[in-house]
Structures are given as C-alpha cells and as structure tokens.
Design a protein around this motif. Structure first.
Motif, PDB file in Angstrom:
ATOM      1  N   TYR A  23      11.343  -7.232   2.240  1.00  0.00           N
ATOM      2  CA  TYR A  23      10.054  -7.397   1.898  1.00  0.00           C
ATOM      3  C   TYR A  23       9.108  -8.086   2.969  1.00  0.00           C
ATOM      4  N   GLN A  24       8.034  -7.139   3.212  1.00  0.00           N
ATOM      5  CA  GLN A  24       7.132  -7.712   4.251  1.00  0.00           C
ATOM      6  C   GLN A  24       6.045  -8.316   4.137  1.00  0.00           C
ATOM      7  N   GLY A  25       5.618  -8.379   2.604  1.00  0.00           N
ATOM      8  CA  GLY A  25       4.433  -8.900   2.411  1.00  0.00           C
ATOM      9  C   GLY A  25       3.253  -7.859   2.067  1.00  0.00           C
ATOM     10  N   GLU A  26       2.031  -8.225   1.787  1.00  0.00           N
ATOM     11  CA  GLU A  26       0.936  -7.302   1.783  1.00  0.00           C
ATOM     12  C   GLU A  26       0.679  -6.490   3.239  1.00  0.00           C
ATOM     13  N   GLN A  27       0.812  -5.159   3.269  1.00  0.00           N
ATOM     14  CA  GLN A  27       0.557  -4.529   4.473  1.00  0.00           C
ATOM     15  C   GLN A  27      -0.767  -3.659   4.261  1.00  0.00           C
TER      16      GLN A  27
ATOM     17  N   LEU B 180       2.157  -3.425  -1.085  1.00  0.00           N
ATOM     18  CA  LEU B 180       3.441  -4.176  -0.697  1.00  0.00           C
ATOM     19  C   LEU B 180       4.225  -3.491   0.341  1.00  0.00           C
ATOM     20  N   GLY B 181       4.614  -3.878   1.249  1.00  0.00           N
ATOM     21  CA  GLY B 181       5.450  -3.631   2.401  1.00  0.00           C
ATOM     22  C   GLY B 181       6.914  -3.933   2.304  1.00  0.00           C
ATOM     23  N   PHE B 182       7.619  -2.762   2.358  1.00  0.00           N
ATOM     24  CA  PHE B 182       8.897  -2.932   2.225  1.00  0.00           C
ATOM     25  C   PHE B 182       9.641  -2.291   3.439  1.00  0.00           C
ATOM     26  N   THR B 183      10.827  -2.809   4.172  1.00  0.00           N
ATOM     27  CA  THR B 183      11.536  -2.045   5.195  1.00  0.00           C
ATOM     28  C   THR B 183      12.820  -1.922   4.891  1.00  0.00           C
ATOM     29  N   VAL B 184      13.526  -1.067   5.468  1.00  0.00           N
ATOM     30  CA  VAL B 184      14.897  -0.738   5.580  1.00  0.00           C
ATOM     31  C   VAL B 184      15.380  -0.372   6.946  1.00  0.00           C
ATOM     32  N   LYS B 185      16.409  -1.279   7.297  1.00  0.00           N
ATOM     33  CA  LYS B 185      16.854  -0.989   8.939  1.00  0.00           C
ATOM     34  C   LYS B 185      18.281  -0.290   8.529  1.00  0.00           C
ATOM     35  N   ALA B 186      18.601   0.956   9.238  1.00  0.00           N
ATOM     36  CA  ALA B 186      19.764   1.536   8.736  1.00  0.00           C
ATOM     37  C   ALA B 186      19.782   2.831   9.523  1.00  0.00           C
ATOM     38  N   ASP B 187      21.214   3.176   9.983  1.00  0.00           N
ATOM     39  CA  ASP B 187      21.289   4.493  10.967  1.00  0.00           C
ATOM     40  C   ASP B 187      20.538   4.405  12.207  1.00  0.00           C
ATOM     41  N   ASN B 188      20.343   3.203  12.765  1.00  0.00           N
ATOM     42  CA  ASN B 188      19.791   3.322  14.031  1.00  0.00           C
ATOM     43  C   ASN B 188      18.408   3.495  13.941  1.00  0.00           C
ATOM     44  N   SER B 189      17.720   3.193  12.764  1.00  0.00           N
ATOM     45  CA  SER B 189      16.124   3.373  12.444  1.00  0.00           C
ATOM     46  C   SER B 189      15.655   2.345  11.639  1.00  0.00           C
ATOM     47  N   GLN B 190      14.495   2.278  11.762  1.00  0.00           N
ATOM     48  CA  GLN B 190      13.859   1.315  10.574  1.00  0.00           C
ATOM     49  C   GLN B 190      12.614   2.099  10.010  1.00  0.00           C
TER      50      GLN B 190
ATOM     51  N   THR C  71       4.438 -10.515  -6.193  1.00  0.00           N
ATOM     52  CA  THR C  71       4.073 -11.096  -4.708  1.00  0.00           C
ATOM     53  C   THR C  71       4.230 -12.595  -5.181  1.00  0.00           C
ATOM     54  N   ALA C  72       4.756 -12.708  -6.307  1.00  0.00           N
ATOM     55  CA  ALA C  72       5.137 -14.292  -6.219  1.00  0.00           C
ATOM     56  C   ALA C  72       6.160 -14.926  -5.317  1.00  0.00           C
TER      57      ALA C  72
ATOM     58  N   LEU D 299       7.939   1.240   3.848  1.00  0.00           N
ATOM     59  CA  LEU D 299       7.213   1.886   2.841  1.00  0.00           C
ATOM     60  C   LEU D 299       6.008   0.953   2.391  1.00  0.00           C
ATOM     61  N   ILE D 300       4.620   1.425   2.119  1.00  0.00           N
ATOM     62  CA  ILE D 300       3.858   0.558   1.674  1.00  0.00           C
ATOM     63  C   ILE D 300       3.570   1.109   0.235  1.00  0.00           C
ATOM     64  N   VAL D 301       3.508   0.345  -0.759  1.00  0.00           N
ATOM     65  CA  VAL D 301       3.556   0.572  -2.206  1.00  0.00           C
ATOM     66  C   VAL D 301       2.367   0.181  -2.964  1.00  0.00           C
ATOM     67  N   HIS D 302       1.716   1.059  -3.624  1.00  0.00           N
ATOM     68  CA  HIS D 302       0.425   0.691  -4.261  1.00  0.00           C
ATOM     69  C   HIS D 302       0.741  -0.499  -5.141  1.00  0.00           C
ATOM     70  N   PRO D 303       0.286  -1.609  -5.336  1.00  0.00           N
ATOM     71  CA  PRO D 303       0.405  -2.923  -6.118  1.00  0.00           C
ATOM     72  C   PRO D 303       0.406  -2.788  -7.740  1.00  0.00           C
ATOM     73  N   SER D 304      -0.320  -1.583  -8.110  1.00  0.00           N
ATOM     74  CA  SER D 304      -0.495  -1.605  -9.566  1.00  0.00           C
ATOM     75  C   SER D 304       0.183  -0.152 -10.243  1.00  0.00           C
ATOM     76  N   THR D 305       0.041   1.021  -9.477  1.00  0.00           N
ATOM     77  CA  THR D 305       0.491   2.251  -9.815  1.00  0.00           C
ATOM     78  C   THR D 305       1.948   2.272  -9.533  1.00  0.00           C
ATOM     79  N   GLY D 306       2.481   1.830  -8.233  1.00  0.00           N
ATOM     80  CA  GLY D 306       3.774   2.046  -7.771  1.00  0.00           C
ATOM     81  C   GLY D 306       3.849   3.175  -7.003  1.00  0.00           C
ATOM     82  N   GLU D 307       2.660   3.806  -6.689  1.00  0.00           N
ATOM     83  CA  GLU D 307       2.657   4.908  -5.694  1.00  0.00           C
ATOM     84  C   GLU D 307       2.939   4.586  -4.332  1.00  0.00           C
ATOM     85  N   ILE D 308       3.665   5.405  -3.503  1.00  0.00           N
ATOM     86  CA  ILE D 308       3.908   5.254  -2.112  1.00  0.00           C
ATOM     87  C   ILE D 308       2.420   5.631  -1.265  1.00  0.00           C
ATOM     88  N   LEU D 309       1.977   4.682  -0.760  1.00  0.00           N
ATOM     89  CA  LEU D 309       0.642   5.078   0.071  1.00  0.00           C
ATOM     90  C   LEU D 309       1.070   5.625   1.402  1.00  0.00           C
TER      91      LEU D 309
END
Length: 243
Positions: free
Chosen positions: A171-175, A184-194, A3-4, A197-207
């Motif tokens: 990167y979208q910051g904390e969501q 931690l929020g991440f987005t991908v715009k591709a193929d006419n969609s967005q 998050t730096a 993903l929100i990812v757990h900041p410690s375990t790396g699991e997708i929430l």
C-alpha cells in the motif's frame, strides 16, 4: 475504513471491496454498447508509443468500432508521461477501425464471474502460483479486464478480492494520477518489474495503472489512464453526450 492506520494492504483491499459504492454507469448496463476511453503509453522495443483510444463494443455480437489518436513515438525508455502530452491528443489525427461480429471479443467471456477464486483462475493458471511472475500475471489480468470490458459493482469487488490475495502487494497511501484524480495506491514487485495501481476510493474502479521494468532495460513499460467507462445507446455516443 480502507485508509485507517495499521492495516495490511490485503485488509485495505478487502475493506474497500466490501464497501464500494455504485458507479453512475452501473445503472446503464441495459444499453447495447460497452464504451471505454483510455490513454496509454507503451514500450515498443526502444521507444514509447502514445495512444488515445475510444472503443464501442456491441455486447450482443462483439462487433464495434474504435477511434484511435496517436502521438509520435518517444525514444528512450526512461520517458515519463506528462499532462502536456494528454492535451496534445485533442489535436492528433484520428483513425477509425470497425469490427465485424465476433471480432471485438472481451478479454474474458461474459458475464464475468464474481467468485474471487474463479476469477483468479481465469486470469492466471493456478499451477503457476509458485512462479515469480504469478503476482504480476494476476495484477496484469485485472488491468486487462478493466481495459477490455465493463465491471459492475459486484465484479469490481471480485477484482479487488483477487488483488487482496496477491501476497506481494503493498500500500502506498493516497496517490494522484496523470489526470489529477486521487485514489488509493497499491504496488506489486514481481518478475523484474513494479506495477502500480490507483484505485477509486469509493467505487473501486481502477483509475490508472503503471508498470516500470527493471533489469537490463529499465524504464517505463506501460502506463494507462482509464478516463471513461460505461455504456451507450450507439457506437458514436460517449458518456458526456458527445458524438
């Protein structure tokens, strides 16, 4: 560290992959059933279907059981899931489906590879790397394996490595997701969609994961909450000890 300030999305994901911690379920991989509990909202033509799914898969032979709760479909693609809808699942009727040996195979053969390049190649053909849909295919592949099977600490790190190699990721910051969990929020715009993903900041699991379609029929395409993932000793047990 992920998050730096001043880091690229790719640097954040790689730092997270390097630093993720063990999840409680990483210590129960010797139990015979892989268990997942998800809630999902999915576009079906011009309506949104709403489901609560618990799945037990017996790893030795890919047999198992699913318990599904459905809410009435919602007309209108701009629909957005609400916390009140989540509460309604508790009183919805249930449907149980049983699967014979071999009928509940995971999304990818197990054990999942922890090599980032190999995992990416299994999720999306490399010959499509120049296509507009390729970033979306990679991200959707990561969502699909998280939906279908359990990823241990090393496999979660590899999945984050796949995401880090997606050039279009932002990167979208904390969501905060629909269940009130912050990651931690991440987005991908591709193929006419967005896709977000929100990812757990410690375990790396997708929430949670959400895809919104653009174009002729804009609106929600899918939203999935990953509520519980782990392993159980029976096809009725859950991580909270309920049956």
């Amino acid at each position: 560290m992920a998050t730096a300030p001043g880091l690229t999305p790719q640097q954040r994901l790689r730092l997270l992959a390097d630093a993720i911690t063990a999840a409680p379920a990483d210590r129960t991989v010797d139990l015979p059933y892989t268990y997942v509990h998800i809630q999902s909202w999915t576009r079906a033509t011009n309506v949104i279907t709403r489901s609560d799914l618990q799945r037990w898969r017996r790893d030795a032979d890919d047999s198992g059981r699913e318990v599904t709760r459905r809410l009435p479909d919602v007309r209108g693609l701009p629909h957005r899931p609400t916390p009140d809808e989540r509460r309604q699942f508790a009183t919805a009727s249930t449907k149980t489906t049983r699967y014979a040996s071999g009928d509940l195979a995971p999304y990818l053969p197990e054990p999942l590879t922890t090599d980032i390049a190999e995992l990416a190649g299994a999720l999306a053909p490399r010959e499509l790397a120049g296509e507009p849909a390729y970033p979306r295919m990679l991200v959707q592949g990561v969502i699909d394996i998280a939906t279908s099977q359990y990823l241990n600490q090393e496999q979660r790190a590899a999945a984050l490595g796949v995401l880090a190699d997606v050039p279009a990721i932002a990167y979208q910051g904390e969501q905060t997701d629909l269940a009130g969990r912050t990651g931690l929020g991440f987005t991908v715009k591709a193929d006419n969609s967005q896709t977000q993903l929100i990812v757990h900041p410690s375990t790396g699991e997708i929430l949670s994961a959400q895809e919104n379609a653009h174009g002729a029929k804009p609106g929600l395409f899918s939203y999935v909450l990953f509520l519980e993932r782990g392993h159980t000793s029976t096809e009725t047990g859950t991580l909270g000890g309920r049956t």
